[in-house]
Scaffold this motif. Structure first.
Motif: not given
Length: 243
Positions: A7-16, A94-108
């Motif tokens: 439900h987020l835009s790319r900017a809103a996702f980046a901010e979160r 998925v985790a590798e993709s998210l790491a490019r955008h600043g995600v440091r922890h992926l909880f399953l």
């Protein structure tokens, strides 16, 4: 504000993610759950847990993984199964993709017990990744919580379409539960299943393993609250230790 990435835009996702570099991937499955529950039980419960945890911790919830390793239900209408390695690769990518955008922890956050070994392998493959770690959550202290809130025993330690899952569904999606069709079934313990390769679908007439008739929304909500608190504690401890 929504906690769901879809439900987020790319900017809103980046901010979160800037505020909290933590994402949650609900891990589900599409498979039979007896005559009284829908095929998506594991998806629905994983999403419900994920959203509650995200609302408390500030994490962002990704679209749920709708398929898991469901080979044991291969002959039941509507059941879909992925090979374990396929699912493992998806989690890793998925985790590798998210790491490019600043995600440091992926909880399953998992709603499907058979996903457990796949999740562990994915977490191990990424343990040495310099930017992201994968963590596994599945109904913390399950046996203790069930012992305190459920009246019926499990079928050989396995929960499927039983009092436990039905109670959780009554708490989070009661409109999808038809208690008039709930049954009690404890198939014989079968060596072909426990020592060989026989699928569970050959053991049960109803697809229920346990006593779904004893389920209530009150039991489900009480257990949900315990699981959410335990998961939040884990997220906060892990992410706090890495700061």
């Amino acid at each position: 504000m929504t906690v769901e990435a879809k439900h987020l835009s790319r900017a809103a996702f980046a901010e979160r993610i800037k505020q909290c570099p933590v994402a949650i991937l609900p891990m589900g499955a599409t498979e039979q759950h007896g005559p009284h529950l829908p095929l998506g039980v594991d998806i629905i419960l994983a999403e419900a847990l994920s959203k509650r945890v995200a609302e408390i911790t500030g994490a962002t919830v990704l679209p749920a993984m709708p398929f898991g390793y469901s080979w044991v239900w291969r002959d039941d209408p509507g059941s879909v199964s992925l090979e374990s390695r396929t699912l493992e690769d998806v989690v890793v990518q998925v985790a590798e993709s998210l790491a490019r955008h600043g995600v440091r922890h992926l909880f399953l956050i998992n709603g499907h017990e058979a996903n457990a070994s796949t999740m562990k392998q994915a977490a191990r493959r990424l343990w040495d990744h310099k930017d992201v770690k994968v963590w596994r959550l599945f109904y913390p202290d399950l046996a203790t919580v069930m012992g305190e809130h459920c009246e019926s025993p499990t079928w050989n330690g396995i929960v499927h379409a039983c009092e436990f899952e039905t109670s959780l569904m009554l708490a989070v999606a009661p409109e999808l539960v038809d208690m008039s069709k709930a049954v009690r079934e404890y198939p014989p313990a079968d060596k072909g299943y426990f020592m060989g390769g026989r699928p569970m679908g050959e053991l049960s007439q109803s697809g229920v393993f346990g006593d779904a008739t004893l389920a209530t929304a009150e039991k489900g909500e009480a257990m949900m609250e315990i699981f959410v608190q335990s998961m939040c504690d884990a997220v906060n401890e892990i992410c706090g230790a890495s700061e």
